[in-house]
Design an enzyme around this catalytic site. Structure first.
Site, short mmCIF file in Angstrom:
data_model
loop_
_atom_site.label_atom_id
_atom_site.label_comp_id
_atom_site.label_asym_id
_atom_site.label_seq_id
_atom_site.Cartn_x
_atom_site.Cartn_y
_atom_site.Cartn_z
N GLU A 191 0.83 -1.20 0.00
CA GLU A 191 0.00 0.00 0.00
C GLU A 191 0.86 1.25 0.00
O GLU A 191 0.48 2.29 -0.54
CB GLU A 191 -0.95 0.01 1.21
CG GLU A 191 -2.00 1.12 1.12
CD GLU A 191 -3.14 0.95 2.12
OE1 GLU A 191 -4.19 0.40 1.73
OE2 GLU A 191 -2.96 1.35 3.28
N HIS A 218 5.65 -26.85 3.42
CA HIS A 218 4.76 -27.86 2.87
C HIS A 218 3.73 -27.25 1.92
O HIS A 218 2.75 -27.90 1.57
CB HIS A 218 4.05 -28.59 4.01
CG HIS A 218 5.00 -29.33 4.91
ND1 HIS A 218 5.46 -30.60 4.62
CD2 HIS A 218 5.60 -28.97 6.07
CE1 HIS A 218 6.29 -30.99 5.58
NE2 HIS A 218 6.39 -30.02 6.46
N LYS A 235 -13.62 2.17 -3.67
CA LYS A 235 -14.60 2.57 -2.66
C LYS A 235 -15.69 3.44 -3.29
O LYS A 235 -16.89 3.27 -3.01
CB LYS A 235 -13.91 3.35 -1.54
CG LYS A 235 -12.92 2.55 -0.72
CD LYS A 235 -12.28 3.44 0.33
CE LYS A 235 -11.24 2.72 1.16
NZ LYS A 235 -10.60 3.60 2.15
#
Length: 553
Positions: free
Chosen positions: A365, A396, A516
């Site tokens: 960000e 893994h 937004k």
């Protein structure tokens, strides 16, 4: 004109990279037995080892010259002096002022902002003590024993990470409060779809639950939606006015006291932080209230002290010995000259399980930008893609790609040298030794490849390990509030240094704003009206949720 990549030091580094690619990391160790002592740096109980990076001393010297050419020392001074380094929002970035010890001063526009910081910290401590001592009572008169943090991004990730990382820290507050402190149960809610909150509300006791609404703007739509749901839930169980209910069951933390008041949160239930504190840098402010509630104010203050220790190191240490600077320049070398666009964060400590997610926000960000401070599109790479997982789990999962895939990846290994005390069982102490062995083995193989094995050359191709995946190892003597504060502040300053080299602003985030805005506009169209203004895909999806069988075979 964009001149960073045309400068003499950038050009010199490109030439070094061409030569360095021909010399594998394992050969660098063979040629220089002193490599670890020359390329590892310590600050107190924190050690950073760069010796498994794909460079030599000459590279570091050129990187430092590049930093000086970019006027990094001057930018560091500007950061701490409160200059408006966030030029697109006309703000300074003074998160370092939040962790100044009492008595130290920091001035902004002629005002000593340290006074406000310390007053807010004392107010925070009063609220914490009020809750820990059982004096904060809900609508039924029972003491609060559960606190739910409602926030997102920087108002969620930092406190959540710290609470998990430092959960084993022995409490040091007044002994009369320890039992109540231990009895406080904390939760974090951030999801916009309400699923986290819905699951919690099924099991929480409304009479004994307190909500902390954490939002810098106090308008963040997902946070405020969750807050409204929490209020509605309380109203169903309480027989009192909305005013009394909010006063007993909500605390607000924001830079907008007037908006908190409009929502109904009285002044005595408000904690503030300031516009000069970026959301992803706000853990050190009152946004850290849940840290203090779960772990005690002494732990929170120790965390601040560790961060301040790193601040002072960053501010005062010459570039060639400055850990955040070297960490940043190492990233610049990998990204811009070795063309590595992926960065794995690999904590070998389950307590740091949230660190990769936290750094994803902090770095991507901040530095996920393609326009420089002059408004020009850059002609070089900036922030890489970050991801990570607890090391043993990651082994893994995606280590196959790290070891034998086609992607070049730089890795940060993070581990604590000590974990369990002398009273711990032999099995636990053995587990920590196993953890350390895995951490060191994986970084060794990633960097050196199968050169570590005597008979590697006889193995078939599918069992060969190329190596040359550059690694940094960050080792804490032990994970404590102080070293945790050092660690996080180190990464914060690394991000700033890289932004200076790239000539970008790390303190704004305009890239998230359009989503937004469009989401808010779309709310009014989800009922299927006025879809002609939308693209065919979005319109088709909305028709589908309203019952149209678009595209069904």
């Amino acid at each position: 004109m964009n001149t960073i990549s045309a400068g003499p030091h950038w050009q010199a580094l490109q030439a070094l990279a061409e030569n360095q690619r021909l010399q594998p990391i394992h050969q660098l160790f063979s040629e220089n037995p002193e490599r670890f002592s020359q390329l590892s740096f310590r600050l107190g109980a924190l050690l950073v080892d760069f010796s498994k990076q794909h460079y030599q001393q000459e590279t570091i010297e050129q990187l430092i010259a590049l930093a000086e050419e970019s006027e990094l020392p001057s930018w560091i001074d500007k950061l701490f002096a409160g200059v408006e380094v966030n030029h697109t929002e006309n703000r300074p970035a003074l998160h370092t002022a939040l962790r100044l010890p009492e008595g130290r001063e920091c001035f902004l526009d002629g005002q000593n902002i340290s006074i406000d910081v310390q007053e807010n910290l004392k107010r925070m401590e009063e609220l914490v003590n009020h809750i820990h001592t059982g004096q904060w009572r809900g609508f039924s008169g029972e003491a609060i024993n559960t606190v739910v943090n409602i926030g997102v991004g920087g108002s969620d990730l930092g406190p959540l990470m710290a609470c998990n990382a430092l959960a084993e820290t022995p409490a040091r507050d007044d002994s009369s409060q320890l039992a109540q402190q231990a009895a406080i149960d904390v939760h974090f809610v951030s999801s916009m779809d309400g699923s986290q909150l819905a699951d919690l509300l099924k099991v929480l006791n409304p009479a004994r639950t307190l909500f902390v609404i954490a939002s810098k703007s106090f308008t963040t739509i997902d946070t405020m939606a969750n807050a409204a749901t929490a209020k509605e839930w309380l109203c169903k169980h309480a027989n009192c006015s909305d005013t009394a209910l909010v006063a007993r069951h909500f605390i607000g933390v924001s830079s907008k006291p007037e908006k908190m008041l409009d929502w109904g949160i009285p002044k005595q239930n408000q904690l503030e932080f300031w516009e000069w504190t970026g959301g992803r840098y706000s853990m050190w402010s009152a946004i850290g209230l849940l840290i203090a509630l779960k772990l005690g104010m002494s732990t929170f203050k120790d965390m601040l002290a560790g961060a301040h220790n790193m601040d002072e190191h960053f501010r005062l240490t010459p570039l060639k010995e400055n850990i955040p600077v070297l960490l940043a320049l190492t990233g610049i070398w990998n990204i811009n000259f070795l063309n590595i666009g992926a960065h794995a964060i690999l904590p070998y400590d389950g307590r740091l399980k949230n660190l990769p997610a936290y750094l994803e926000q902090l770095e991507m960000e901040s530095n996920g930008k393609s326009v420089n401070r002059q408004g020009e599109t850059v002609d070089y790479n900036t922030c890489p893609i970050l991801w990570g997982e607890i090391g043993t789990n990651a082994q893994h999962a995606f280590y196959q790609l790290l070891h034998q895939g086609t992607e070049a990846v730089m890795c940060d290994f993070i581990v604590a040298a000590k974990r369990y005390g002398p009273d711990a069982s032999q099995e636990l102490r053995h587990q920590h030794q196993l953890n350390l062995a895995n951490c060191f083995a994986q970084s060794r193989i990633l960097a050196l490849g199968d050169s570590v094995l005597e008979d590697a050359h006889t193995a078939p191709a599918h069992k060969r390990y190329q190596g040359n995946q550059p690694c940094t190892t960050i080792m804490l003597n032990e994970l404590s509030p102080f070293t945790f504060g050092q660690l996080i502040a180190m990464y914060e300053h690394k991000v700033f240094v890289q932004s200076v080299i790239w000539g970008i602003n790390p303190f704004d985030q305009w890239g998230v704003e359009l989503g937004k805005q469009v989401a808010t506009n779309l709310l009014g169209q989800l009922d299927g009206e006025n879809l002609e203004t939308l693209d065919a895909s979005t319109a088709g999806l909305i028709k589908t949720i309203n019952g149209d069988k678009v595209g069904v075979m």
